[in-house]
Design a protein around this motif. Sequence first.
Motif, short mmCIF file in Angstrom:
data_model
loop_
_atom_site.label_atom_id
_atom_site.label_comp_id
_atom_site.label_asym_id
_atom_site.label_seq_id
_atom_site.Cartn_x
_atom_site.Cartn_y
_atom_site.Cartn_z
N SER A 1 0.82 -1.21 0.00
CA SER A 1 0.00 0.00 0.00
C SER A 1 0.85 1.25 0.00
N GLY A 2 1.95 1.23 0.73
CA GLY A 2 2.82 2.41 0.82
C GLY A 2 3.32 2.85 -0.54
N VAL A 3 3.75 1.89 -1.35
CA VAL A 3 4.24 2.22 -2.68
C VAL A 3 3.11 2.79 -3.53
N ALA A 4 1.93 2.17 -3.42
CA ALA A 4 0.79 2.65 -4.22
C ALA A 4 0.37 4.06 -3.78
N LEU A 5 0.43 4.31 -2.46
CA LEU A 5 0.05 5.64 -1.96
C LEU A 5 0.98 6.72 -2.49
N ALA A 6 2.20 6.33 -2.82
CA ALA A 6 3.18 7.30 -3.30
C ALA A 6 3.11 7.48 -4.81
N ALA A 7 2.10 6.87 -5.44
CA ALA A 7 1.99 6.95 -6.90
C ALA A 7 1.61 8.35 -7.38
N GLY A 8 1.20 9.21 -6.44
CA GLY A 8 0.88 10.58 -6.82
C GLY A 8 2.08 11.29 -7.42
N GLY A 9 3.27 10.90 -6.99
CA GLY A 9 4.49 11.55 -7.46
C GLY A 9 4.61 11.47 -8.97
N PHE A 10 4.54 10.26 -9.50
CA PHE A 10 4.72 10.15 -10.95
C PHE A 10 3.48 10.61 -11.71
N ALA B 1 5.95 11.46 -2.34
CA ALA B 1 6.43 10.21 -2.92
C ALA B 1 7.81 9.87 -2.38
N TRP B 2 8.67 10.87 -2.30
CA TRP B 2 10.04 10.62 -1.83
C TRP B 2 10.04 10.13 -0.39
N ILE B 3 9.27 10.84 0.44
CA ILE B 3 9.15 10.41 1.84
C ILE B 3 8.52 9.02 1.89
N GLY B 4 7.49 8.82 1.06
CA GLY B 4 6.81 7.53 1.02
C GLY B 4 7.78 6.40 0.73
N TYR B 5 8.60 6.56 -0.30
CA TYR B 5 9.53 5.49 -0.66
C TYR B 5 10.59 5.28 0.41
N THR B 6 11.04 6.40 1.02
CA THR B 6 12.02 6.26 2.09
C THR B 6 11.45 5.41 3.21
N VAL B 7 10.18 5.68 3.55
CA VAL B 7 9.55 4.95 4.64
C VAL B 7 9.26 3.50 4.22
N VAL B 8 8.89 3.30 2.95
CA VAL B 8 8.68 1.94 2.45
C VAL B 8 9.96 1.12 2.61
N SER C 1 8.06 3.79 -12.32
CA SER C 1 6.85 3.60 -11.53
C SER C 1 5.94 2.58 -12.18
N PHE C 2 5.79 2.69 -13.51
CA PHE C 2 4.97 1.70 -14.20
C PHE C 2 5.50 0.30 -13.90
N LEU C 3 6.82 0.16 -13.99
CA LEU C 3 7.41 -1.18 -13.82
C LEU C 3 7.15 -1.73 -12.42
N HIS C 4 7.47 -0.95 -11.39
CA HIS C 4 7.36 -1.59 -10.07
C HIS C 4 5.95 -1.55 -9.50
N GLN C 5 5.17 -0.51 -9.83
CA GLN C 5 3.78 -0.52 -9.35
C GLN C 5 3.07 -1.76 -9.89
N TYR D 1 -1.43 -1.37 -11.18
CA TYR D 1 -0.95 -0.11 -11.73
C TYR D 1 -2.06 0.93 -11.79
N ILE D 2 -3.21 0.54 -12.37
CA ILE D 2 -4.31 1.50 -12.52
C ILE D 2 -4.84 1.94 -11.16
N SER D 3 -4.98 0.97 -10.24
CA SER D 3 -5.50 1.37 -8.93
C SER D 3 -4.49 2.23 -8.18
N ALA D 4 -3.20 2.03 -8.47
CA ALA D 4 -2.20 2.88 -7.82
C ALA D 4 -2.33 4.33 -8.30
N ILE D 5 -2.66 4.52 -9.57
CA ILE D 5 -2.83 5.90 -10.07
C ILE D 5 -4.01 6.56 -9.37
N ALA D 6 -5.14 5.82 -9.29
CA ALA D 6 -6.32 6.38 -8.61
C ALA D 6 -5.96 6.72 -7.16
N LEU D 7 -5.28 5.79 -6.50
CA LEU D 7 -4.93 5.98 -5.10
C LEU D 7 -3.94 7.14 -4.96
#
Lengths: 378, 270
Positions: free
Chosen positions: A61-70, A95-102, A179-183, A211-217
Amino acid sequence: MAANSTSTTLPAPSTGFWTVVALTLVGAAAAIYRFAVGLGASTNLTDNVPWGLWVAVDVLSGVALAAGGFSITAAVYIFNMKKYKSIARPAILTAWIGYTVVVMGLVIDIGKPLAFWHPLVMWNYRSVMFEVVVCITLYSSVLALEFAPAFLERFKLTGLQKFLKLFTFPLVIAGIVLSFLHQSSLGGFFLIMPHKVPTLWWTTNLPYMFYISAIALGLAMVSFESIVSAWVFKREQETDIIRGLGRGVLITLCIYLAFKIGDLAWRGALPQVFSSGKASLFFSLEMLIGVIVPIALYAMRSIRESVNGLFLAACCVMVGTVMNRFNVNFFAQAGPHTSYFPSLWEILVTIGLVSLMIVLYRLAVTYLPVFHEPGKSH
Amino acid sequence: MATNNEKAKGVLVDLTRCIGCRGCQVACKSWNDRKTDKTALEGNFTNPKELNSDTFTRISFIEQDKADQPVWSFIKNQCMHCADPACLSACPVGAFSKTEQGAVVYNFGRCIGCRYCMVACPFNIPKYEWESTNPWIRKCTFCADRLADDKVPACVKVCPTNVMFFGPLEDVKKEAEKRLKENPGKYVNHIYGKEEGGGTSWMYLSAIPFDQLGFDTTIPAFKLPNLTWGMLSEIPVKVGALVVGLGLIAAFRNRGSSEESSESTHGEEK
């Protein structure tokens, strides 16, 4: 308009903020306890459920929540939607903080934290996990560079800032591609177990679903954050922007819903939406809360035009998508003898990591030029 | 990856021959130097209840009624040693490898403890040392050290009723087919492990349908890593398409705006 809000003076931290700081410290203590005693004593993970709360929430979820960045950088730099430029920096920061925390969450979750660097030198190119680790590492670096202008501006390193500007475009593209690749690969984790993941979720399209749900999220998260920041920092709501984001979430959710129904129908799995017992229940909840209710909300004019309404809809998307990640992860492991509820320590660490994100965000927006328009200061 | 070599070994477990003595369990513990678990009577003879980091193989006891007669089945469980193991492909650091003889073995020095192997394994075999602060993944090694030394696995060696037929993988498959053919009606018409997950080094014959004995009969008959590789192998194409596509969209959407950022602070252009 955001461009007019030049003031960067923020109200002093409230008791709420100090509570968050305290929760971060409690989380840190719980993490230290986990390192000291090992996973068995500190978590409720077992051989039947090796992936629990930390994987479902802190990582998936953390990675998906940070999808706003891209998503936002794509809107601004690729699709040239300039009105979102004012939120590009906060989104990149999140996103940066999100990934650091992930990454911190991952290090806490893996059994051998001191070996966290192994994937960088011991490559298994057939492993989805390897691909995800490489992408997350590279994307964290991209985010650091995308956010670097805030530091450079703060310390008035104009020359370096101009130099970095040359790379804006390649960085944005690299960020979107990584982002596309890892999401999508977070969904790809579960491809290898077609007989374990219930039919409602398992499809060869699972990576695209993620991927699509990560963009929405991600977009919902950015609007959530924009609304909450305005409340906390007593700034004017950026109504035009959050409405636009709401439209983006709505479109993405409609695509997701159509894709989901189409995929289920194509696989002949539509009847299972109602006939798979517990899986059906959880699937319906996740779709209702995360997709159908928010679509209905965003479709209503009165909701679209109220900040509270947009806030509620964004919250639904966040809860629903986290439920989706939880469901896929849990049902993939659910055997006949499976039961799992996170331990106190697991919960404290997760709360601590979320709190840490808030603390870091607060520090960044206090000491760095995050909210005002980049380029405005000179 | 492929083990179509002459050194590849296999085992046929003929469940009709097992008497449930658990000699294999003891021999396995002994050879692999595993400690014993504290156990308790729970109305079931399966002991321990599940495989764990100290129990690489164990007999599962299943009691059924057939024509009003109680029927015992004794099922030996251990790693199946897949031809193309899901654990091996899933591991980000390549901690698993397949020996010349086909044994799937684990390298603690590489492992980071992500436990994806446990989640990915179609047979749920890898187990974790949860109580340790420096934990290993543990599972049956096919006695890889013994195989390399031209010895048979400890469990095969000790079995008093010849439940396990050990030999070159191809011979094992032939033996299974021969037994099926020569004993019509004795076994259910299925060699478990011949197709499951793309084939395994260990195979089973049984008189009772496999799904009643705790075997997962829903495992697809192809190599599971193909599913993830299908996605990963497309990465170069996807990256190329994305870069070109994004570049074109950006060029189209940004046409006419000379400096992409400087003059747009009012946010009114669309």
